[in-house]
Enzyme design. Sequence first.
Site, PDB file in Angstrom:
ATOM      1  N   SER A 144     -40.864 -37.320 -43.372  1.00  9.84           N
ATOM      2  CA  SER A 144     -40.644 -36.199 -42.448  1.00  9.84           C
ATOM      3  C   SER A 144     -39.822 -36.704 -41.278  1.00  9.84           C
ATOM      4  CB  SER A 144     -41.980 -35.679 -41.924  1.00  9.84           C
ATOM      5  OG  SER A 144     -42.525 -36.603 -40.987  1.00  9.84           O
ATOM      6  N   ASP A 145     -39.324 -35.803 -40.449  1.00  8.34           N
ATOM      7  CA  ASP A 145     -38.792 -36.253 -39.168  1.00  8.34           C
ATOM      8  C   ASP A 145     -39.988 -36.565 -38.263  1.00  8.34           C
ATOM      9  OD1 ASP A 145     -37.208 -36.944 -37.023  1.00  8.34           O
ATOM     10  OD2 ASP A 145     -35.782 -35.326 -37.333  1.00  8.34           O
ATOM     11  N   ALA A 146     -39.719 -37.159 -37.103  1.00  5.64           N
ATOM     12  CA  ALA A 146     -40.793 -37.671 -36.254  1.00  5.64           C
ATOM     13  C   ALA A 146     -41.792 -36.580 -35.873  1.00  5.64           C
ATOM     14  CB  ALA A 146     -40.191 -38.286 -35.000  1.00  5.64           C
TER      15      ALA A 146
ATOM     16  N   ALA B 175     -43.217 -34.435 -37.425  1.00  8.38           N
ATOM     17  CA  ALA B 175     -42.951 -33.081 -37.926  1.00  8.38           C
ATOM     18  C   ALA B 175     -44.113 -32.497 -38.724  1.00  8.38           C
ATOM     19  CB  ALA B 175     -41.682 -33.063 -38.759  1.00  8.38           C
TER      20      ALA B 175
END
Length: 746
Positions: A271-273, A275
């Site tokens: 995932s992105d940070a 997220a």
Amino acid sequence: MTNVMKPGMARIFPSSTEVNERVEALLKRMSLEEKIGQLNQVGGAEFSPGPKAEDQIRRGGAGSVLWLNNTTRFNELQKIAVEESPSGIPLLFALDVIHGYRTIFPVPLAMASSWDPAVPEKSQSVAAREARAAGLHWTFGPMLDIARDARWGRIVEGAGEDPYLGAAMAAAQVRGFQGDDLSDPERVLACAKHFAGYGAADGGRDYDPVYLSEAQLRNTYLPPFEAAVKAGVATFMSAYMDLNNVPASANRFLLRQVLRQEWGFEGFVVSDAFAVGNLVIQGHARDRRDAALRGLKAGLNMDMSSYTYPENLASLVADGALSEAEIEEMARPILALKVKMGLFEQPYVNENLLEQVVARPEHRQMARWAAQRSMVLLRNEGGLLPLKKDLQKVAVIGPLADSMESTEGSWMVFGHKPAAVTVLQGIRARLTGAQVTYAPGPEIRRDIPSWFEGAMAGFTSKPAQTPEEGEAAFQAAVETARAAELVVMVLGETDLMAGEAASRASLDLPGRQEELLKAVAGLGKPIVLVLLNGRPLSVNWAAEHIPAILEAWEPGSEGGHAVADILFGDVNPGGKLPVSFPRKGSHAPLYYARNLTHSPEGSPMYNPRYWDGLPVPLYPFGYGLSYTTFEFSNLKVSAPQVKVGGSLAVSVDVTNSGKVTGDEVAQLYIHQRWGSDSRPLRELKGFERLKLQPGETKTVTFHLGPDELRYWSTNTGGWIQEAAAFDIWVGADSMAKLHADFEIVG
Ligand code: NOJ
């Protein structure tokens, strides 16, 4: 440390059967907690939330660590993972190495301006070698988001507006980072991000929702990602925002259907940070437990630092909401990549390697070459450039002229120390016998500061200049210019004005820069404008009044030398814009591959779209000048007709009609005149950067086959290639006039 990979050591090439067997054997001996641990990426920075990294690692609760940039610490943490955790599975150390680790290359938007895939490929191979020598295994790049809205700050991290150019740059970066063997100790795993559609944020506002039809997604936003998969990219990162109301991190259509079923991707998705946890804030999941369930079910393998997975997955399995097999499905590709990299055999890094590797002279040389090839000459009235080498008194003016940070550009975080050659230094190094004076003029700064200034190591905020200090700096700059024979103005945006959380509504030069440019121009001296920036800027006044303009972007460690190489004619610029330059921020999104309408330009019913200024670009996509001139002629299509599914060749002669050697980028555009769906009035389908001696002619041949001639149709709900007539244009930019046509028949 034992098990340190040394350069020249034999590599391991495990077969896929061997990899699978080893992964299954590992899974057999791992507890559920350890399997879940592989899906957890632990933050190593001070600002990271969650339990202490060591504790998570020791109990087998971590698969990867990010936001840590410390070689000794890597070995310490790895030792805990390998020697103290139950199954001894090594960690993957990850960081954002976007355009260089110690040696900094031009930002990705600049590298795309080279229209030469060798530039990103070679640059990222150096970035990989340095990052790996520091102990990193995995970078969060390349960033593959198509960006058609110059207000969006992250446009700097990608390859611009076009899917065809974007796909070429995507594949090149993957090859550069990964090479062709994941066990190569000079390479890192690449990560195609942000999947998908992030560049189409409403209004160009970073993180805002994205609404894209399936046709827009598949024809425009996905091709660079598919190219990355074809190039063998090991990992993907999901985007933050909602795509058509479903957050990208919990988007089954993207993560399962497109990525795995259609494209056959076998790596893993992070995932992105934060997220996964943010699915709650985003208004999608009821609570963190629900968020973990949605992420995992959608096919998201690794949770970047929100700890939603380690907190909830075991109890979800206990309650029967998830099966252990589903956890294993997500852990398998993570383990497989660790096996393929040879991490089990060589988990540690030689702590003396980095300084030897970064000292290799070819790294700096490559950075200079990449910067030279990435710059775009926007204007050169009266042949002011190249400059004479016997100038005696040159003034270098502007807030960016001596800024190492803005020369290096975005993503210089986590302890990176700026060390770029600035434009001032580059010019001084070139004009050793001359007097080179300097004045920065008034400072420029964001109206609203960047959170990077506070959150990330390495940034210090200086107190703002008072209006009086600004005025004094303004006058000093004008006086410095007055005393010179020629002025180089270095204007644009600082590094923190583009990038993440760095969108803006206007595309004007920030602060008093244009006012200063006008005041200096009023002195009547020859002026060259060098732009340092990470997005298109609407430099309308300069485009009419300043004779020479060089778009240098954020050119990296050797940027100042590369600017001097071009200004003084040792290098002939040959870069081309990978984005259209709008005349105003409010014209965005603006891109060349738009559809025709019932009132196109030139028709009797033509409506100029706005009554307060034509929304035509200041500089079009593909544009860029040279110190020589080129002519395109003899456009030939191999056959007037071709059957559906067939291919044809398009050839053109390119001649250097000027007096010096130079590079031209031959660009091929097509237009399908009718069909199930309306098609863009032009689409790039081929390009080649050529070097030509004066008077020399080369023939370029492009290939148009089913891949170039198909599109995803709304009306039929799938990929089609249709019987229709096509236009072709070939030339030096997206306004090319040399025309031919052909027909596809059923
Ligand atoms: C957030 C950014 O969107 C992404 O591009 C980056 O890779 C991660 N943070 C990790 O730093």
